[in-house]
Design a protein around this motif. Sequence first.
Motif, mmCIF file in Angstrom:
data_model
loop_
_atom_site.group_PDB
_atom_site.id
_atom_site.type_symbol
_atom_site.label_atom_id
_atom_site.label_comp_id
_atom_site.label_asym_id
_atom_site.label_seq_id
_atom_site.Cartn_x
_atom_site.Cartn_y
_atom_site.Cartn_z
ATOM 1 N N GLU A 198 47.616 33.142 39.384
ATOM 2 C CA GLU A 198 46.672 32.974 40.487
ATOM 3 C C GLU A 198 47.146 31.919 41.490
ATOM 4 N N LEU A 251 44.414 35.026 35.246
ATOM 5 C CA LEU A 251 44.382 36.232 36.068
ATOM 6 C C LEU A 251 44.018 35.922 37.516
ATOM 7 N N ASN A 252 44.442 36.816 38.396
ATOM 8 C CA ASN A 252 44.001 36.763 39.781
ATOM 9 C C ASN A 252 42.540 37.204 39.887
ATOM 10 N N THR A 253 41.982 36.969 41.042
ATOM 11 C CA THR A 253 40.612 37.393 41.311
ATOM 12 C C THR A 253 40.622 38.736 42.038
ATOM 13 N N LEU A 304 35.218 43.136 31.959
ATOM 14 C CA LEU A 304 36.559 42.824 31.466
ATOM 15 C C LEU A 304 36.691 43.216 30.000
ATOM 16 N N VAL A 338 40.013 33.670 33.098
ATOM 17 C CA VAL A 338 39.414 34.396 34.215
ATOM 18 C C VAL A 338 39.103 33.411 35.338
ATOM 19 N N THR A 346 35.341 32.639 37.621
ATOM 20 C CA THR A 346 34.265 33.418 36.996
ATOM 21 C C THR A 346 32.934 33.012 37.624
ATOM 22 N N ASP A 360 46.473 42.921 36.818
ATOM 23 C CA ASP A 360 47.066 41.922 35.923
ATOM 24 C C ASP A 360 46.814 42.281 34.461
ATOM 25 N N ARG A 369 42.743 41.572 39.550
ATOM 26 C CA ARG A 369 42.439 41.212 38.157
ATOM 27 C C ARG A 369 42.753 42.368 37.211
ATOM 28 N N ASP A 370 42.257 43.549 37.511
ATOM 29 C CA ASP A 370 42.497 44.699 36.644
ATOM 30 C C ASP A 370 43.985 45.021 36.551
#
Length: 275
Positions: free
Chosen positions: A33, A67-69, A103, A91, A94, A76, A73-74
């Motif tokens: 991230e 993870l990225n936002t 997730l 995460v 969040t 990654d 995210r998915d």
Amino acid sequence: MLARSALYVPGDAGDKLAKALDRGADEIIVDLEDAVAPPAKDAARERVRVWLHDLPMLANVGVWVRLNTGDLRDTDVRAIADAPALTGVMVAKTETADELVELDGLLTSLGSAAAVVPLLESAASVLRAAEIAAAPRVQRLQIGEADLRADIGVTPGDDERELLHVRSQVVLASAAAGIAPPIAPVSTNFRDLDAFRASTEALARLGFVGRACIHPAQVAIANEVFTPSEEQVSRARALVEQWERDGAGVAVDDRGHFVDEAVIRQARLVLARAR
């Protein structure tokens, strides 16, 4: 065992990834991230995917990926979820428990047993800490204080007391949810190690059990602060063994101190931090 130290490593820095497991940290957090510029995201993800799949199963070092936002995210998750050495995912930013439920569904569909650490980086997420802590797969909480300070307009002084309420709230939410205690947030001042030690000791008194680090020089200090002494470990082990041998109830130890379930919980925390 509880992590005493967790070292952030940029996901696009191959030289740092190669040395990450030799830095003495109990956990490695590979960052996709904030540490990676937007144009480098795809290359960093692929680098981390290959690095993770080449890692052996590690008994004493946890390996996490931040993870990225948003839509990334998915992407990654799909790249790394099946890596055997992956401990879990962090995460970033969040905001709600609902996104962690989503997730969980994705990880389940990919056959992954990865744990989850939500990063609380806004006022809203801190106020929802209890709900977030109770979401699926959540192992512990962590505070992202750089974004949080910007969100609430706080400028901490030397003793950082302005953040006391937030930090204590996250410790309380973790205990209430029955998850592991949180590890403490990073300090961006990696040159003043005396100040880092002092703030780490203060965070330990608040109920944190480890600390996130952004520089290898911080790792040894975090490990030292959060490692119980041999005497503490020996005493905790004796208390737990006696408790389990004699059965639950109320007792008096060899020093004449009152012992109940709360004392035993503290003893088990000491053992969980021992190395």
